[in-house]
Write an enzyme that holds these catalytic residues in place. Sequence first.
Site, PDB file in Angstrom:
ATOM      1  N   GLY A  91       0.776  -1.232   0.000  1.00  0.00           N
ATOM      2  CA  GLY A  91       0.000   0.000   0.000  1.00  0.00           C
ATOM      3  C   GLY A  91       0.805   1.278   0.000  1.00  0.00           C
ATOM      4  CD  GLU A 119      -0.027  -7.850  -0.326  1.00  0.00           C
ATOM      5  OE1 GLU A 119      -1.056  -7.341  -0.795  1.00  0.00           O
ATOM      6  OE2 GLU A 119       0.002  -8.955   0.252  1.00  0.00           O
ATOM      7  N   GLY A 123       3.827  -2.984  -4.925  1.00  0.00           N
ATOM      8  CA  GLY A 123       3.671  -2.890  -6.375  1.00  0.00           C
ATOM      9  C   GLY A 123       3.913  -1.490  -6.883  1.00  0.00           C
ATOM     10  NE  ARG A 124      -0.503   3.057  -5.850  1.00  0.00           N
ATOM     11  CZ  ARG A 124      -1.624   3.162  -6.531  1.00  0.00           C
ATOM     12  NH1 ARG A 124      -1.671   3.943  -7.600  1.00  0.00           N
ATOM     13  NH2 ARG A 124      -2.703   2.505  -6.145  1.00  0.00           N
ATOM     14  CE1 TYR A 133      -9.606   3.021  -8.378  1.00  0.00           C
ATOM     15  CE2 TYR A 133      -7.624   3.198  -9.706  1.00  0.00           C
ATOM     16  CZ  TYR A 133      -8.566   2.426  -9.055  1.00  0.00           C
ATOM     17  OH  TYR A 133      -8.461   1.060  -9.084  1.00  0.00           O
ATOM     18  CB  CYS A 164     -17.976   7.362 -27.589  1.00  0.00           C
ATOM     19  SG  CYS A 164     -17.515   7.255 -29.322  1.00  0.00           S
ATOM     20  CE1 TYR A 204      -2.787  -2.101  -9.192  1.00  0.00           C
ATOM     21  CE2 TYR A 204      -1.400  -0.304  -8.411  1.00  0.00           C
ATOM     22  CZ  TYR A 204      -1.948  -1.554  -8.232  1.00  0.00           C
ATOM     23  OH  TYR A 204      -1.659  -2.275  -7.098  1.00  0.00           O
TER      24      TYR A 204
END
EC number: 4.1.1.20
Length: 386
Positions: A214, A246, A248-249, A289, A314, A343
Amino acid sequence: MDILRKVAEIHGTPTYVYFEETLRKRSRLVKEVFEGVNLLPTFAVKANNNPVLLKILREEGFGMDVVTKGELLAAKLAGVPSHTVVWNGNGKSRDQMEHFLREDVRIVNVDSFEEMEIWRELNPEGVEYFIRVNPEVDAKTHPHISTGLKKHKFGIPLEDLDSFMERFRSMNIRGLHVHIGSQITRVEPFVEAFSKVVRASERYGFEEINIGGGWGINYSGEELDLSSYREKVVPDLKRFKRVIVEIGRYIVAPSGYLLLRVVLVKRRHNKAFVVVDGGMNVLIRPALYSAYHRIFVLGKQGKEMRADVVGPLCESGDVIAYDRELPEVEPGDIIAVENAGAYGYTMSNNYNSTTRPAEVLVRENGRISLIRRRETEMDIFKDVVM
């Protein structure tokens, strides 16, 4: 940046560009934070699933945190050993369980009583279970990526842990797992959550723990203060024989840029729209987001115009950036979106029957490598049965 312009010239747009040097540096920063901890660092494959990048992270000593069979395959293609793969998620089916067992994945984060009942029925040998608990902690992040409150779908409430342990005491439960959300830039939610989970771990005599991830990055200002995290969080982790994390970002987002080409500049009254060749089909985060990404125009500086940077799809929500000050932009200019390595591609889609972008890696020696070709229109329809 000249290298970004070169990538656009060679591979076109939209294209994701990753820098190996940044990827390795960020992965090493993560491990440095946990100095003195018996650490199994894992990378959250949901952030970026390109096996070439995962292979680099494997070389840096990372295992993989996976949710699906597809993410497991990405880890396997990268040569990640099964014993360093952690299976996460709240919707594991029996068929998936049997598949992961055949692939020799043995570390599992269990999300619920109901899931554990299935594991007990299967009764596999050698599986190490970590129980995801919900500590009722507000991560102070976007509601869609906050996961640590009782109203969220993840984990079991801490007050239900006694009944869980009593019911499944015969299972090989190695420790607790907690993950309160994503893009968290303040240390306090981590401290609050971990203090609860560490106390619960001590009560049951657990010697292992999975503290999730996180870590938030600097999209528009604030980034998680790692020195404060190290000071306030890490000391309590040194008592454990194994700590799984864990991330990621934090690792991959700053490693990546998204390159988009200006198609036209549309002006009406006092409003300007810079229309580019990719929108929420290639980067959905702003639409989903209201996420902010810094952008810049290659080879140009200044603040001569104010405009929304929008995609060609569109939907009115097909926006990359709202109300930005830009140099005078012309068709053919290249706009680079920063912090796009996480992401981005993994959430890209084929809306309006558009094709997913190419992915390129800039190696540490400066060599440019295509690591995923751009989709073609035929790729979109290759699985259709007529």
